[in-house]
Design a protein around this motif. Structure first.
Motif, mmCIF file in Angstrom:
data_model
loop_
_atom_site.group_PDB
_atom_site.id
_atom_site.type_symbol
_atom_site.label_atom_id
_atom_site.label_comp_id
_atom_site.label_asym_id
_atom_site.label_seq_id
_atom_site.Cartn_x
_atom_site.Cartn_y
_atom_site.Cartn_z
ATOM 1 N N GLN A 5 22.693 48.328 37.870
ATOM 2 C CA GLN A 5 23.867 48.830 38.821
ATOM 3 C C GLN A 5 24.695 47.551 38.756
ATOM 4 O O GLN A 5 25.749 47.500 39.285
ATOM 5 C CB GLN A 5 23.559 48.939 40.130
ATOM 6 N N LEU A 6 24.542 46.430 37.784
ATOM 7 C CA LEU A 6 25.463 45.291 37.569
ATOM 8 C C LEU A 6 25.785 45.110 36.127
ATOM 9 O O LEU A 6 25.103 44.441 35.330
ATOM 10 C CB LEU A 6 24.526 44.093 38.156
ATOM 11 N N LYS A 42 43.215 38.429 47.235
ATOM 12 C CA LYS A 42 43.655 38.649 46.113
ATOM 13 C C LYS A 42 42.542 39.733 45.434
ATOM 14 O O LYS A 42 42.620 39.881 44.332
ATOM 15 C CB LYS A 42 43.467 37.488 45.253
ATOM 16 N N ALA A 43 42.157 40.463 46.511
ATOM 17 C CA ALA A 43 41.090 41.588 46.004
ATOM 18 C C ALA A 43 41.774 42.568 44.753
ATOM 19 O O ALA A 43 40.878 42.965 44.024
ATOM 20 C CB ALA A 43 40.404 42.464 47.158
ATOM 21 N N PHE A 44 43.079 43.004 45.133
ATOM 22 C CA PHE A 44 43.689 43.915 44.299
ATOM 23 C C PHE A 44 43.521 43.330 42.669
ATOM 24 O O PHE A 44 43.658 44.013 41.822
ATOM 25 C CB PHE A 44 44.864 44.144 44.358
ATOM 26 N N ASN A 45 43.577 42.077 42.518
ATOM 27 C CA ASN A 45 43.541 41.250 41.254
ATOM 28 C C ASN A 45 42.028 41.146 40.744
ATOM 29 O O ASN A 45 42.034 41.055 39.403
ATOM 30 C CB ASN A 45 44.373 39.902 41.280
ATOM 31 N N GLU A 49 39.151 49.751 39.139
ATOM 32 C CA GLU A 49 39.117 50.927 39.936
ATOM 33 C C GLU A 49 37.809 51.298 40.563
ATOM 34 O O GLU A 49 37.690 51.945 41.440
ATOM 35 C CB GLU A 49 39.575 51.965 39.074
ATOM 36 N N ALA A 50 36.738 51.122 40.042
ATOM 37 C CA ALA A 50 35.265 51.257 40.553
ATOM 38 C C ALA A 50 34.871 50.237 41.622
ATOM 39 O O ALA A 50 33.595 50.544 42.055
ATOM 40 C CB ALA A 50 34.243 51.451 39.512
ATOM 41 N N GLY A 51 35.707 49.437 41.883
ATOM 42 C CA GLY A 51 35.370 48.399 42.815
ATOM 43 C C GLY A 51 34.561 47.267 42.454
ATOM 44 O O GLY A 51 33.823 46.498 43.087
ATOM 45 N N ARG A 52 34.424 47.138 41.067
ATOM 46 C CA ARG A 52 33.499 45.922 40.652
ATOM 47 C C ARG A 52 34.628 44.797 40.169
ATOM 48 O O ARG A 52 35.617 44.978 39.802
ATOM 49 C CB ARG A 52 32.836 46.470 39.281
ATOM 50 N N MET A 53 33.911 43.447 40.556
ATOM 51 C CA MET A 53 34.541 42.230 40.091
ATOM 52 C C MET A 53 34.986 42.089 38.647
ATOM 53 O O MET A 53 34.076 42.761 37.830
ATOM 54 C CB MET A 53 34.065 41.110 40.408
ATOM 55 N N HIS A 54 36.233 41.870 38.082
ATOM 56 C CA HIS A 54 36.540 41.576 36.738
ATOM 57 C C HIS A 54 35.448 40.245 36.294
ATOM 58 O O HIS A 54 35.311 39.565 37.269
ATOM 59 C CB HIS A 54 37.920 41.243 36.613
ATOM 60 N N LEU A 55 35.376 40.211 34.953
ATOM 61 C CA LEU A 55 34.586 38.817 34.640
ATOM 62 C C LEU A 55 35.516 37.836 34.890
ATOM 63 O O LEU A 55 36.731 37.834 34.292
ATOM 64 C CB LEU A 55 34.004 39.044 33.272
ATOM 65 N N SER A 56 35.144 36.605 35.426
ATOM 66 C CA SER A 56 36.074 35.586 35.692
ATOM 67 C C SER A 56 35.251 34.509 36.124
ATOM 68 O O SER A 56 34.046 34.506 36.439
ATOM 69 C CB SER A 56 36.947 35.895 36.526
ATOM 70 N N PRO A 57 35.846 33.347 36.128
ATOM 71 C CA PRO A 57 34.991 32.155 36.709
ATOM 72 C C PRO A 57 34.619 32.608 37.966
ATOM 73 O O PRO A 57 33.570 32.200 38.572
ATOM 74 C CB PRO A 57 35.912 30.889 36.463
ATOM 75 N N LEU A 58 35.486 33.220 38.843
ATOM 76 C CA LEU A 58 35.069 33.332 40.250
ATOM 77 C C LEU A 58 33.755 34.266 40.483
ATOM 78 O O LEU A 58 32.906 34.298 40.987
ATOM 79 C CB LEU A 58 36.320 34.193 40.995
ATOM 80 N N TYR A 59 33.962 35.090 39.259
ATOM 81 C CA TYR A 59 32.744 36.307 39.207
ATOM 82 C C TYR A 59 31.478 35.421 38.942
ATOM 83 O O TYR A 59 30.430 35.752 39.860
ATOM 84 C CB TYR A 59 32.958 37.369 38.205
#
Length: 106
Positions: A5-6, A42-45, A49-59
């Motif tokens: 699921q991840l 900044k949630a919209f950034n 669309e599926a509500g998953r975080m984009h890969l990023s340093p924050l992730y």
């Protein structure tokens, strides 16, 4: 949550938690349940669309914090009485605590 699921988690780098390294033999062993809330400004950034975080340093940092929180939870579970035994509270009498806590505010 199951690993399938991840989709952004790379299983090669997600090591299992070594419970035996963190918990004594007489300590509880039920899995911890954690809820991690993400700030919204900044949630919209940060989400697709599926509500998953984009890969990023924050992730990656969120995953780091979750991993550390699970380990810390395992280490401290069942030890609350010892961890919250405070010098200042042992020194102060019960009567003094009652006076301090119950004093009127101005």
């Amino acid at each position: 949550m199951r690993l399938d699921q991840l989709p952004n988690i790379d299983p090669e780098y997600l090591h299992p938690i070594d419970i035996d390294a963190l918990v004594g033999p007489d300590q509880p062993r039920h899995p911890p349940h954690l809820l991690v809330l993400h700030p919204q400004p900044k949630a919209f950034n940060e989400f697709d669309e599926a509500g998953r975080m984009h890969l990023s340093p924050l992730y990656y940092r969120v995953v780091d914090v979750c991993e550390e929180l699970v380990k810390f939870t395992w280490m401290t579970r069942g030890r609350a009485a010892y961890l919250t035994d405070r010098y200042s509270e042992r020194v102060e009498s019960a009567e003094a605590v009652s006076r301090r806590v119950n004093q009127a505010t101005h």
